[in-house]
Design a protein around this motif. Sequence first.
Motif, PDB file in Angstrom:
ATOM      1  N   GLY A   1     -12.250   6.170  13.154  1.00  0.00           N
ATOM      2  CA  GLY A   1     -13.292   5.851  14.130  1.00  0.00           C
ATOM      3  C   GLY A   1     -12.874   4.570  14.824  1.00  0.00           C
ATOM      4  O   GLY A   1     -12.884   3.502  14.218  1.00  0.00           O
ATOM      5  N   TYR A   2     -12.464   4.676  16.079  1.00  0.00           N
ATOM      6  CA  TYR A   2     -11.878   3.525  16.789  1.00  0.00           C
ATOM      7  C   TYR A   2     -12.838   3.089  17.887  1.00  0.00           C
ATOM      8  O   TYR A   2     -13.096   3.848  18.819  1.00  0.00           O
ATOM      9  CB  TYR A   2     -10.530   3.961  17.369  1.00  0.00           C
ATOM     10  CG  TYR A   2      -9.602   2.859  17.847  1.00  0.00           C
ATOM     11  CD1 TYR A   2     -10.018   1.543  18.023  1.00  0.00           C
ATOM     12  CD2 TYR A   2      -8.263   3.152  18.132  1.00  0.00           C
ATOM     13  CE1 TYR A   2      -9.141   0.561  18.450  1.00  0.00           C
ATOM     14  CE2 TYR A   2      -7.365   2.169  18.559  1.00  0.00           C
ATOM     15  CZ  TYR A   2      -7.816   0.879  18.725  1.00  0.00           C
ATOM     16  OH  TYR A   2      -6.936  -0.094  19.156  1.00  0.00           O
ATOM     17  N   VAL A   3     -13.359   1.885  17.779  1.00  0.00           N
ATOM     18  CA  VAL A   3     -14.199   1.333  18.843  1.00  0.00           C
ATOM     19  C   VAL A   3     -13.321   0.375  19.647  1.00  0.00           C
ATOM     20  O   VAL A   3     -12.975  -0.714  19.191  1.00  0.00           O
ATOM     21  CB  VAL A   3     -15.436   0.623  18.266  1.00  0.00           C
ATOM     22  CG1 VAL A   3     -16.286   0.052  19.397  1.00  0.00           C
ATOM     23  CG2 VAL A   3     -16.254   1.601  17.423  1.00  0.00           C
TER      24      VAL A   3
ATOM     25  N   ALA B   1     -20.844   3.060  21.516  1.00  0.00           N
ATOM     26  CA  ALA B   1     -19.471   3.375  21.079  1.00  0.00           C
ATOM     27  C   ALA B   1     -19.377   3.318  19.548  1.00  0.00           C
ATOM     28  O   ALA B   1     -18.700   4.149  18.923  1.00  0.00           O
ATOM     29  CB  ALA B   1     -18.482   2.403  21.718  1.00  0.00           C
ATOM     30  N   ILE B   2     -20.044   2.347  18.945  1.00  0.00           N
ATOM     31  CA  ILE B   2     -20.025   2.259  17.472  1.00  0.00           C
ATOM     32  C   ILE B   2     -20.765   3.464  16.881  1.00  0.00           C
ATOM     33  O   ILE B   2     -20.313   4.075  15.910  1.00  0.00           O
ATOM     34  CB  ILE B   2     -20.645   0.921  16.998  1.00  0.00           C
ATOM     35  CG1 ILE B   2     -19.736  -0.235  17.420  1.00  0.00           C
ATOM     36  CG2 ILE B   2     -20.841   0.920  15.480  1.00  0.00           C
ATOM     37  CD1 ILE B   2     -20.301  -1.619  17.147  1.00  0.00           C
TER      38      ILE B   2
ATOM     39  N   LEU C   1     -12.668  -1.814  14.576  1.00  0.00           N
ATOM     40  CA  LEU C   1     -13.528  -2.478  15.562  1.00  0.00           C
ATOM     41  C   LEU C   1     -12.718  -3.569  16.246  1.00  0.00           C
ATOM     42  O   LEU C   1     -12.327  -4.561  15.614  1.00  0.00           O
ATOM     43  CB  LEU C   1     -14.744  -3.103  14.863  1.00  0.00           C
ATOM     44  CG  LEU C   1     -15.663  -2.157  14.095  1.00  0.00           C
ATOM     45  CD1 LEU C   1     -16.738  -2.934  13.340  1.00  0.00           C
ATOM     46  CD2 LEU C   1     -16.315  -1.156  15.046  1.00  0.00           C
ATOM     47  N   ASP C   2     -12.460  -3.387  17.544  1.00  0.00           N
ATOM     48  CA  ASP C   2     -11.627  -4.338  18.283  1.00  0.00           C
ATOM     49  C   ASP C   2     -12.511  -5.265  19.107  1.00  0.00           C
ATOM     50  O   ASP C   2     -13.053  -4.867  20.132  1.00  0.00           O
ATOM     51  CB  ASP C   2     -10.650  -3.569  19.184  1.00  0.00           C
ATOM     52  CG  ASP C   2      -9.529  -4.466  19.715  1.00  0.00           C
ATOM     53  OD1 ASP C   2      -9.555  -5.678  19.428  1.00  0.00           O
ATOM     54  OD2 ASP C   2      -8.636  -3.938  20.394  1.00  0.00           O
ATOM     55  N   GLU C   3     -12.646  -6.490  18.655  1.00  0.00           N
ATOM     56  CA  GLU C   3     -13.459  -7.515  19.336  1.00  0.00           C
ATOM     57  C   GLU C   3     -14.837  -6.969  19.715  1.00  0.00           C
ATOM     58  O   GLU C   3     -15.224  -7.023  20.896  1.00  0.00           O
ATOM     59  CB  GLU C   3     -12.748  -8.009  20.611  1.00  0.00           C
ATOM     60  CG  GLU C   3     -11.390  -8.648  20.368  1.00  0.00           C
ATOM     61  CD  GLU C   3     -11.461 -10.153  20.098  1.00  0.00           C
ATOM     62  OE1 GLU C   3     -12.595 -10.668  19.908  1.00  0.00           O
ATOM     63  OE2 GLU C   3     -10.416 -10.779  20.038  1.00  0.00           O
TER      64      GLU C   3
ATOM     65  N   ILE D   1     -11.740  -2.286   9.608  1.00  0.00           N
ATOM     66  CA  ILE D   1     -10.866  -3.373  10.068  1.00  0.00           C
ATOM     67  C   ILE D   1     -11.506  -3.975  11.315  1.00  0.00           C
ATOM     68  O   ILE D   1     -11.784  -3.270  12.285  1.00  0.00           O
ATOM     69  CB  ILE D   1      -9.438  -2.881  10.381  1.00  0.00           C
ATOM     70  CG1 ILE D   1      -8.825  -2.257   9.123  1.00  0.00           C
ATOM     71  CG2 ILE D   1      -8.577  -4.040  10.875  1.00  0.00           C
ATOM     72  CD1 ILE D   1      -7.394  -1.750   9.306  1.00  0.00           C
ATOM     73  N   TYR D   2     -11.762  -5.267  11.237  1.00  0.00           N
ATOM     74  CA  TYR D   2     -12.524  -5.971  12.265  1.00  0.00           C
ATOM     75  C   TYR D   2     -11.609  -6.992  12.943  1.00  0.00           C
ATOM     76  O   TYR D   2     -11.119  -7.920  12.280  1.00  0.00           O
ATOM     77  CB  TYR D   2     -13.699  -6.680  11.583  1.00  0.00           C
ATOM     78  CG  TYR D   2     -14.670  -7.353  12.511  1.00  0.00           C
ATOM     79  CD1 TYR D   2     -15.840  -6.718  12.900  1.00  0.00           C
ATOM     80  CD2 TYR D   2     -14.433  -8.641  12.988  1.00  0.00           C
ATOM     81  CE1 TYR D   2     -16.740  -7.340  13.745  1.00  0.00           C
ATOM     82  CE2 TYR D   2     -15.323  -9.271  13.835  1.00  0.00           C
ATOM     83  CZ  TYR D   2     -16.475  -8.604  14.207  1.00  0.00           C
ATOM     84  OH  TYR D   2     -17.367  -9.220  15.049  1.00  0.00           O
ATOM     85  N   VAL D   3     -11.358  -6.803  14.219  1.00  0.00           N
ATOM     86  CA  VAL D   3     -10.494  -7.730  14.956  1.00  0.00           C
ATOM     87  C   VAL D   3     -11.347  -8.704  15.758  1.00  0.00           C
ATOM     88  O   VAL D   3     -12.258  -8.286  16.487  1.00  0.00           O
ATOM     89  CB  VAL D   3      -9.545  -6.962  15.906  1.00  0.00           C
ATOM     90  CG1 VAL D   3      -8.897  -7.905  16.906  1.00  0.00           C
ATOM     91  CG2 VAL D   3      -8.466  -6.246  15.108  1.00  0.00           C
TER      92      VAL D   3
END
Length: 207
Positions: A79-81, A142-143, A156-158, A187-189
């Motif tokens: 699951g890519y946000v 999106a999430i 989760l990208d930013e 994974i939280y960026v």
Amino acid sequence: MSFNLQVNQRLGDCTIDAAIQSDDRLIAITGPSGVGKTSLLNCIAGLATPAAGHIIIDGRTLFDSTSELNLPPDARGCGYVFQDNRLFPHKKVLANLIYGLTRKAESAALMSFDDTVKLLGIGHLLDRWPVALSGGEARRVAIGRALLSVPSFLLLDEPLASLDASRGEQLLCAIERIRDELNLPIIYVSHDRSEIDRLATTVLAMD
Ligand SMILES: Nc1ncnc2c1ncn2[C@@H]1O[C@H](COP(=O)(O)OP(=O)(O)OP(=O)(O)O)[C@@H](O)[C@H]1O
């Protein structure tokens, strides 16, 4: 182990040399702009291929250069946000949300549709087009879409980028609940140290 990652990749002038092992369900990746955080997520999602290394999440090997294993993106259950959300512009919010759900058994869902909508506070947006959403609203949708696709792990990208303090706080609370209530590796960026200190104890600092 939740995460066992070692990724070597070269992109133009940028060299990624990242390694992390953790039992935590949420780990954070931080570092200055341009250091390769998004590129590392793309490798984990299968959208880019590392030159060498391995990517193992929850004991499942997604990539291993030694054995030449490289699962395609749709076999990774990711699951890519994305930073820019990438909602389908031609589908209303409701259709965006159920896009992933309809491809899987509803019984496999991490959370029911109603609970997901409630957690993210997006019930009043279901009949809207993506173009009519604010940045924070689009991020929450999106999430929700990622969660409803029944992912094996979440990237989760930013996710708080471009949100004001109050919206950011709301979303941070929702992410804390996702971290604590769903058994989902995340994974939280972020480049924001206060967000990371609040969410994660395992941090990969790229420089
Ligand atoms: N396909 C590519 N080919 C060549 N260079 C690339 C490619 N993709 C990314 N880069 C470069 O790799 C570097 C890392 O980019 P990336 O977007 O991963 O950084 P980032 O840490 O996520 O940055 P930001 O915090 O600004 O989002 C940048 O210099 C970028 O220009």
